[in-house]
Motif scaffolding. Structure first.
Motif, PDB file in Angstrom:
ATOM      1  N   GLN A 126       0.871  -1.141   0.183  1.00  0.00           N
ATOM      2  CA  GLN A 126       0.023   0.021  -0.050  1.00  0.00           C
ATOM      3  C   GLN A 126       0.688   1.316  -0.035  1.00  0.00           C
ATOM      4  O   GLN A 126       0.411   2.372  -0.560  1.00  0.00           O
ATOM      5  CB  GLN A 126      -0.864  -0.061   1.331  1.00  0.00           C
ATOM      6  CG  GLN A 126      -1.971  -1.070   1.322  1.00  0.00           C
ATOM      7  CD  GLN A 126      -3.130  -0.802  -0.096  1.00  0.00           C
ATOM      8  OE1 GLN A 126      -3.455   0.126  -0.126  1.00  0.00           O
ATOM      9  NE2 GLN A 126      -3.469  -1.942  -0.471  1.00  0.00           N
ATOM     10  N   ALA A 127       2.100   1.238   0.540  1.00  0.00           N
ATOM     11  CA  ALA A 127       2.962   2.400   0.786  1.00  0.00           C
ATOM     12  C   ALA A 127       3.618   2.885  -0.564  1.00  0.00           C
ATOM     13  O   ALA A 127       3.869   3.992  -0.701  1.00  0.00           O
ATOM     14  CB  ALA A 127       3.744   2.116   2.098  1.00  0.00           C
ATOM     15  N   ASP A 128       3.864   1.751  -1.392  1.00  0.00           N
ATOM     16  CA  ASP A 128       4.796   1.988  -2.411  1.00  0.00           C
ATOM     17  C   ASP A 128       4.428   0.912  -3.476  1.00  0.00           C
ATOM     18  O   ASP A 128       4.568  -0.208  -3.424  1.00  0.00           O
ATOM     19  CB  ASP A 128       6.274   1.856  -2.208  1.00  0.00           C
ATOM     20  CG  ASP A 128       7.235   2.389  -3.265  1.00  0.00           C
ATOM     21  OD1 ASP A 128       7.412   1.588  -4.231  1.00  0.00           O
ATOM     22  OD2 ASP A 128       7.830   3.350  -3.319  1.00  0.00           O
ATOM     23  N   ALA A 129       3.771   1.586  -4.602  1.00  0.00           N
ATOM     24  CA  ALA A 129       2.963   0.337  -5.634  1.00  0.00           C
ATOM     25  C   ALA A 129       4.282  -0.070  -6.286  1.00  0.00           C
ATOM     26  O   ALA A 129       3.941  -1.604  -6.701  1.00  0.00           O
ATOM     27  CB  ALA A 129       2.458   1.451  -6.554  1.00  0.00           C
ATOM     28  N   VAL A 130       5.448   0.354  -6.506  1.00  0.00           N
ATOM     29  CA  VAL A 130       6.476  -0.342  -7.351  1.00  0.00           C
ATOM     30  C   VAL A 130       7.190  -1.497  -6.520  1.00  0.00           C
ATOM     31  O   VAL A 130       7.051  -2.476  -7.046  1.00  0.00           O
ATOM     32  CB  VAL A 130       7.436   0.930  -7.724  1.00  0.00           C
ATOM     33  CG1 VAL A 130       8.762   0.199  -8.409  1.00  0.00           C
ATOM     34  CG2 VAL A 130       6.776   1.816  -8.496  1.00  0.00           C
ATOM     35  N   LEU A 131       7.305  -0.992  -5.182  1.00  0.00           N
ATOM     36  CA  LEU A 131       7.860  -2.140  -4.228  1.00  0.00           C
ATOM     37  C   LEU A 131       6.717  -3.336  -4.331  1.00  0.00           C
ATOM     38  O   LEU A 131       7.109  -4.352  -3.981  1.00  0.00           O
ATOM     39  CB  LEU A 131       8.149  -1.466  -2.942  1.00  0.00           C
ATOM     40  CG  LEU A 131       8.611  -2.479  -1.940  1.00  0.00           C
ATOM     41  CD1 LEU A 131       9.876  -3.322  -2.349  1.00  0.00           C
ATOM     42  CD2 LEU A 131       8.852  -1.731  -0.614  1.00  0.00           C
ATOM     43  N   GLY A 132       5.492  -2.807  -4.098  1.00  0.00           N
ATOM     44  CA  GLY A 132       4.411  -3.954  -3.913  1.00  0.00           C
ATOM     45  C   GLY A 132       4.185  -4.485  -4.998  1.00  0.00           C
ATOM     46  O   GLY A 132       4.019  -6.150  -4.646  1.00  0.00           O
ATOM     47  N   ILE A 178      21.797  -2.398  -1.109  1.00  0.00           N
ATOM     48  CA  ILE A 178      20.507  -1.870  -0.609  1.00  0.00           C
ATOM     49  C   ILE A 178      20.366  -0.653  -1.895  1.00  0.00           C
ATOM     50  O   ILE A 178      19.196  -0.384  -2.302  1.00  0.00           O
ATOM     51  CB  ILE A 178      20.325  -1.264   0.474  1.00  0.00           C
ATOM     52  CG1 ILE A 178      20.289  -2.441   1.712  1.00  0.00           C
ATOM     53  CG2 ILE A 178      19.081  -0.512   0.799  1.00  0.00           C
ATOM     54  CD1 ILE A 178      18.972  -3.063   1.561  1.00  0.00           C
ATOM     55  N   ARG A 179      21.322   0.106  -1.944  1.00  0.00           N
ATOM     56  CA  ARG A 179      21.273   1.242  -2.927  1.00  0.00           C
ATOM     57  C   ARG A 179      21.024   0.733  -4.200  1.00  0.00           C
ATOM     58  O   ARG A 179      20.347   1.268  -4.965  1.00  0.00           O
ATOM     59  CB  ARG A 179      22.469   2.224  -2.610  1.00  0.00           C
ATOM     60  CG  ARG A 179      22.709   2.970  -1.413  1.00  0.00           C
ATOM     61  CD  ARG A 179      23.490   4.108  -1.665  1.00  0.00           C
ATOM     62  NE  ARG A 179      24.599   4.046  -2.292  1.00  0.00           N
ATOM     63  CZ  ARG A 179      25.915   3.486  -1.450  1.00  0.00           C
ATOM     64  NH1 ARG A 179      25.891   3.238  -0.148  1.00  0.00           N
ATOM     65  NH2 ARG A 179      27.065   3.392  -2.137  1.00  0.00           N
ATOM     66  N   ARG A 180      21.832  -0.361  -4.642  1.00  0.00           N
ATOM     67  CA  ARG A 180      21.783  -0.811  -6.137  1.00  0.00           C
ATOM     68  C   ARG A 180      20.235  -1.483  -6.239  1.00  0.00           C
ATOM     69  O   ARG A 180      19.778  -1.156  -7.407  1.00  0.00           O
ATOM     70  CB  ARG A 180      22.637  -1.828  -6.336  1.00  0.00           C
ATOM     71  CG  ARG A 180      22.859  -2.471  -7.634  1.00  0.00           C
ATOM     72  CD  ARG A 180      23.797  -3.459  -7.864  1.00  0.00           C
ATOM     73  NE  ARG A 180      23.700  -4.648  -6.880  1.00  0.00           N
ATOM     74  CZ  ARG A 180      24.664  -4.966  -6.091  1.00  0.00           C
ATOM     75  NH1 ARG A 180      25.968  -4.453  -6.339  1.00  0.00           N
ATOM     76  NH2 ARG A 180      24.637  -6.187  -5.502  1.00  0.00           N
ATOM     77  N   GLY A 181      19.769  -1.932  -5.199  1.00  0.00           N
ATOM     78  CA  GLY A 181      18.280  -2.677  -5.412  1.00  0.00           C
ATOM     79  C   GLY A 181      17.353  -1.421  -5.502  1.00  0.00           C
ATOM     80  O   GLY A 181      16.400  -1.597  -6.478  1.00  0.00           O
ATOM     81  N   MET A 182      17.683  -0.362  -4.909  1.00  0.00           N
ATOM     82  CA  MET A 182      16.638   0.850  -4.934  1.00  0.00           C
ATOM     83  C   MET A 182      16.611   1.322  -6.346  1.00  0.00           C
ATOM     84  O   MET A 182      15.593   1.618  -6.799  1.00  0.00           O
ATOM     85  CB  MET A 182      16.946   1.660  -3.875  1.00  0.00           C
ATOM     86  CG  MET A 182      15.755   2.595  -3.439  1.00  0.00           C
ATOM     87  SD  MET A 182      16.230   3.820  -2.130  1.00  0.00           S
ATOM     88  CE  MET A 182      15.733   2.699  -0.780  1.00  0.00           C
ATOM     89  N   MET A 183      17.718   1.438  -6.718  1.00  0.00           N
ATOM     90  CA  MET A 183      18.186   2.058  -8.022  1.00  0.00           C
ATOM     91  C   MET A 183      17.399   1.466  -9.312  1.00  0.00           C
ATOM     92  O   MET A 183      16.700   1.599 -10.214  1.00  0.00           O
ATOM     93  CB  MET A 183      19.683   2.286  -8.272  1.00  0.00           C
ATOM     94  CG  MET A 183      19.996   3.587  -7.535  1.00  0.00           C
ATOM     95  SD  MET A 183      21.634   3.903  -8.294  1.00  0.00           S
ATOM     96  CE  MET A 183      22.695   2.636  -7.717  1.00  0.00           C
ATOM     97  N   LYS A 184      17.665  -0.141  -9.133  1.00  0.00           N
ATOM     98  CA  LYS A 184      17.207  -1.057 -10.066  1.00  0.00           C
ATOM     99  C   LYS A 184      15.497  -1.127  -9.875  1.00  0.00           C
ATOM    100  O   LYS A 184      14.662  -0.891 -11.009  1.00  0.00           O
ATOM    101  CB  LYS A 184      17.436  -2.530  -9.818  1.00  0.00           C
ATOM    102  CG  LYS A 184      19.101  -2.697 -10.334  1.00  0.00           C
ATOM    103  CD  LYS A 184      19.587  -4.088 -10.142  1.00  0.00           C
ATOM    104  CE  LYS A 184      18.720  -5.072 -10.817  1.00  0.00           C
ATOM    105  NZ  LYS A 184      19.345  -6.408 -10.820  1.00  0.00           N
ATOM    106  N   LEU A 185      15.007  -0.966  -8.596  1.00  0.00           N
ATOM    107  CA  LEU A 185      13.618  -1.201  -8.564  1.00  0.00           C
ATOM    108  C   LEU A 185      13.023   0.353  -9.194  1.00  0.00           C
ATOM    109  O   LEU A 185      11.797  -0.078  -9.737  1.00  0.00           O
ATOM    110  CB  LEU A 185      13.279  -1.036  -7.201  1.00  0.00           C
ATOM    111  CG  LEU A 185      11.660  -0.994  -6.783  1.00  0.00           C
ATOM    112  CD1 LEU A 185      11.045  -2.524  -7.095  1.00  0.00           C
ATOM    113  CD2 LEU A 185      11.752  -1.063  -5.416  1.00  0.00           C
ATOM    114  N   TYR A 186      13.411   1.253  -8.947  1.00  0.00           N
ATOM    115  CA  TYR A 186      12.734   2.457  -9.475  1.00  0.00           C
ATOM    116  C   TYR A 186      13.383   2.949 -10.735  1.00  0.00           C
ATOM    117  O   TYR A 186      13.041   4.102 -11.342  1.00  0.00           O
ATOM    118  CB  TYR A 186      12.932   3.642  -8.380  1.00  0.00           C
ATOM    119  CG  TYR A 186      12.302   3.381  -7.201  1.00  0.00           C
ATOM    120  CD1 TYR A 186      10.776   3.120  -7.078  1.00  0.00           C
ATOM    121  CD2 TYR A 186      13.070   2.871  -5.885  1.00  0.00           C
ATOM    122  CE1 TYR A 186      10.113   2.786  -5.982  1.00  0.00           C
ATOM    123  CE2 TYR A 186      12.411   2.616  -4.818  1.00  0.00           C
ATOM    124  CZ  TYR A 186      10.905   2.420  -4.903  1.00  0.00           C
ATOM    125  OH  TYR A 186      10.409   2.139  -3.559  1.00  0.00           O
TER     126      TYR A 186
END
Length: 204
Positions: free
Chosen positions: A20-26, A162-170
């Motif tokens: 609910q908080a973040d559709a992309v992560l969701g 963690i930073r790399r995962g965040m960059m890939k996710l978004y």
């Protein structure tokens, strides 16, 4: 050598919150399902393992860990304290890590430090206590918060994966501390669970 482990406790409530908080992560959570994250309940073992694992691969950390077991006969404060840093270094560690590990063990044996009291401190206080040790930085303290104390809201800026995962996710080519913190705040109070997905995404 095997390490006594269990799994970080979380479930559908935390996963649903993040969806609910973040559709992309969701969407990533829905695709991957629940991720089991191993933790080490023993604080001393977890702290020493975190120091061993600083800035090296999981495979290299495990190799050094196995060599330490062979040399010491077990990872305990007493077993480490009776060896010299030079001896510990032969397990495949830098001298800085060997000195750090030896100092931690000696201070515990001499009753100068009580790791069990960390369970009663806040995240900020735990980080402050641990970074007082030479050779322990914020990242190591944050790994202990997740992988031993099971604190629910840790997303480590200092963790490259963690930073790399965040960059890939978004779909980002770079990420600033400000951007990172904006995403991290979306995940609160279940940042640790978000970290599990970011770690996995970083290695996909």
């Amino acid at each position: 050598m095997t390490i006594e482990t269990t799994y970080f406790k979380y479930g559908e409530a935390e996963m649903d919150f993040l969806k609910q908080a973040d559709a992309v992560l969701g969407a990533a959570i829905t695709r991957m399902g629940k991720i089991e994250r191993t933790i080490m309940p023993d604080l001393f073992t977890a702290l020493i393992y975190a120091v061993v694992g600083q800035l090296i691969s999981v495979k290299s950390a495990q190799l050094a860990w196995n060599r330490m077991h062979e040399l010491l006969g077990g990872i305990t404060p007493h077993a480490i304290s009776v060896h010299t840093p030079e001896s510990i270094q032969t397990c495949g560690l830098t001298m800085k890590k060997a000195i750090c590990i030896h100092q931690i063990a000696c201070r515990i044996v001499n009753h100068e430090v009580d790791l069990d009291r960390l369970t009663h401190l806040t995240d900020v206080e735990v980080i402050s206590e641990l970074t007082a040790f030479e050779g322990i930085g914020r990242w190591t303290a944050e790994m202990l918060l997740i992988h031993a104390l099971e604190r629910p809201d840790i997303v480590s800026w200092g963790d490259i994966a963690i930073r790399r995962g965040m960059m890939k996710l978004y779909g980002l080519s770079t990420i600033s501390k400000k951007q990172f913190d904006q995403y991290r705040l979306r995940y609160t109070p279940h940042g640790s669970v978000a970290s599990f997905y970011l770690w996995k995404i970083s290695y996909e």
